[in-house]
Design an enzyme around this catalytic site. Structure first.
Site, mmCIF file in Angstrom:
data_model
loop_
_atom_site.group_PDB
_atom_site.id
_atom_site.type_symbol
_atom_site.label_atom_id
_atom_site.label_comp_id
_atom_site.label_asym_id
_atom_site.label_seq_id
_atom_site.Cartn_x
_atom_site.Cartn_y
_atom_site.Cartn_z
ATOM 1 N N ALA A 148 0.852 -1.195 0.000
ATOM 2 C CA ALA A 148 0.000 0.000 0.000
ATOM 3 C C ALA A 148 0.879 1.233 0.000
ATOM 4 C CB ALA A 148 -0.926 -0.002 1.210
ATOM 5 N N ASP B 292 -2.974 10.327 12.521
ATOM 6 C CA ASP B 292 -3.299 9.899 11.156
ATOM 7 C C ASP B 292 -4.303 8.754 11.176
ATOM 8 O OD1 ASP B 292 -3.109 10.241 8.410
ATOM 9 O OD2 ASP B 292 -1.495 8.787 8.194
ATOM 10 N N GLY C 190 0.748 5.555 0.725
ATOM 11 C CA GLY C 190 0.018 6.693 1.249
ATOM 12 C C GLY C 190 0.830 7.952 1.086
ATOM 13 N N GLY C 191 0.266 9.052 1.587
ATOM 14 C CA GLY C 191 0.978 10.314 1.452
ATOM 15 C C GLY C 191 2.231 10.388 2.294
ATOM 16 N N MET C 192 2.325 9.547 3.330
ATOM 17 C CA MET C 192 3.443 9.621 4.249
ATOM 18 C C MET C 192 4.346 8.398 4.218
ATOM 19 S SD MET C 192 1.297 11.018 7.510
ATOM 20 C CE MET C 192 2.731 10.834 8.570
ATOM 21 N N LYS D 276 7.017 -0.512 7.018
ATOM 22 C CA LYS D 276 6.500 0.784 6.565
ATOM 23 C C LYS D 276 7.671 1.743 6.456
ATOM 24 C CE LYS D 276 2.557 2.576 7.297
ATOM 25 N NZ LYS D 276 1.299 3.214 7.768
#
Length: 432
Positions: A21, A141, A23-25, A43
């Site tokens: 996945a 978040d 995401g923005g971060m 991550k």
């Protein structure tokens, strides 16, 4: 630096296999721990790849704090580190268990959730946040992408990048879930998590976030100062709670403890209401059956030669049946009352509804806690979902029932009734 690629190794230990996945971060990778020989999730914090020393020190401190925070509905932190990649860049990363389950975002994309299911998920998340807030940690978040719907219920990701309450704010977060005060650089506060949870609850109940803005620039330009309209079709207490979570001023929002209390009360009231309605339905059916017996006695039906008096169960109507009025020539039509038609479940949907009804009933499953109820519903939904495996089966649900029974979290009578409902589901699946 160049982006990470499959085959890269972090800290001479974590072999990156493929991204799960983005995401923005961050980017979440499926990876292999070459030291402990197990599959993991890594991550990589993209926001910190070019960060300076101060930012990396802050991220390290936050990860250490989160690693000491353990909650059954929060993803455990195995490791945190910064490493020079094979391309010469610096990568900050968090190592977590590799869990099986889709993000809540995928479930929301299919449409609104039933309010009780949405409230139960929000309740689980509120409990996690409440525990974190009690330790001074703010998640920052809470989003649908950061919630995994696993076989053991919803799990909250990303406490590995949490912050201490009172810390200066930064640009971490996902714009649709960002609280208004963050646009003005307000210090980190638990109220930002409450706002994000309100956005998430709104999205679960409606199928979309309350506001259309998706970037920091759009949010800043919008200058929202009022909560969204009340959500129709859900209990007043839940709709009101969602609005309070989305209040413009942080001090007007409830605490996570108040959210837990409100959702627990709403779900408890709903369960009690279903039990009362079910009891009234059963009582109404019994009254209809008694009236039928009295009518038969008045007409002398039991004295007819060659006729067999039906048993009470033979003439007991289903809860939704309506007993017809006696015909004018009731003697000729009486034999029709002697034959009873067995009630069968025609569709998978009906069988699934029967399973849920038994699961939520005061008898025999009233002692089952809400977490187990939600868990079993999600496992059953995954088993019979049209988007699931082509060969739908209840085997996974049966294993889950056995596990909960072994844990002492399911009464034997409840187990027996639920297994009978699973038999109905299997039969309906075969007919389909």
């Amino acid at each position: 630096m160049s982006r990470l690629e499959p085959g890269d190794v972090l800290a001479r230990r974590y072999l990156l296999l493929d991204p799960l996945a983005r995401g923005g971060m961050s980017v979440i990778w499926r990876a292999f721990d070459q030291s402990l020989h197990r599959m993991i999730a890594v991550k990589v914090l993209t926001a910190s790849l070019h960060a300076g020393d101060c930012e990396r020190v802050s991220a390290r401190s936050e990860a250490r704090a989160a690693a000491r925070f353990i909650h059954p509905d929060s993803i455990e932190i195995y490791d945190y580190g910064e490493t020079v990649t094979t391309n010469g860049g610096v990568a900050a990363y968090v190592v977590m268990p590799l869990l099986d389950g889709p993000p809540l975002a995928e479930r929301i994309e299919q449409g609104p959730l039933p309010w009780s299911e949405a409230a139960a998920i929000a309740l689980r998340l509120a409990r996690v946040l409440m525990a974190g807030h009690a330790r001074g940690l703010v998640h920052r978040d809470v989003t649908a992408e950061n919630v995994l719907l696993t076989a053991d219920g919803p799990k909250l990701l990303d406490f590995g990048i949490a912050a201490w309450a009172g810390d200066p704010d930064d640009d971490r977060g996902t714009p649709p879930y960002v609280a208004p005060e963050r646009l003005f650089g307000a210090p980190t506060h638990p109220a930002v998590d409450v706002y994000a949870l309100g956005v998430l609850l709104y999205a679960m109940l409606t199928g979309h976030t309350p506001y259309p803005e998706t970037t920091w620039e759009e949010i800043e330009a919008a200058r929202r100062i009022y909560p969204p309209p009340r959500i129709p079709g859900v209990p007043h207490s839940v709709a009101s709670l969602c609005q309070r979570c989305l209040a413009y001023r942080p001090e007007a929002r409830p605490t996570t403890a108040e959210i837990v209390s409100a959702l627990t009360s709403a779900l408890g009231t709903a369960t009690l209401g279903r039990q009362v309605r079910r009891g009234l339905t059963v009582a109404g059916s019994a009254a209809i059956a008694l009236s039928a017996l009295l009518w038969l006695q008045r007409t002398g039906f039991q004295d007819l030669e060659g006729m067999v008096m039906p048993s009470p169960t033979a003439i007991m109507p289903s809860p939704t049946a309506v007993l017809p009025s006696p015909p004018a020539n009731h003697i000729e039509s009486r034999p029709a009352l002697v034959e009873s038609t067995p009630v069968t479940v025609d569709t998978v949907e009906q069988a699934v509804d029967d399973f849920r009804t038994v699961l939520e009933a005061r008898t025999p499953c009233g002692a089952t806690d809400a977490d187990v109820v939600l868990d079993l519903k999600q496992v059953l939904h995954a088993a019979v979902s049209p988007h699931g495996p082509s060969a739908s089966t209840t085997a996974g649900v049966r294993r889950k029932l056995s596990d909960r029974m072994a844990e002492g979290r399911l009464a034997p009578a409840c187990l027996s009734e639920l297994q009978a409902r699973l038999d109905e589901i299997d039969a309906a699946l075969e007919r389909d």
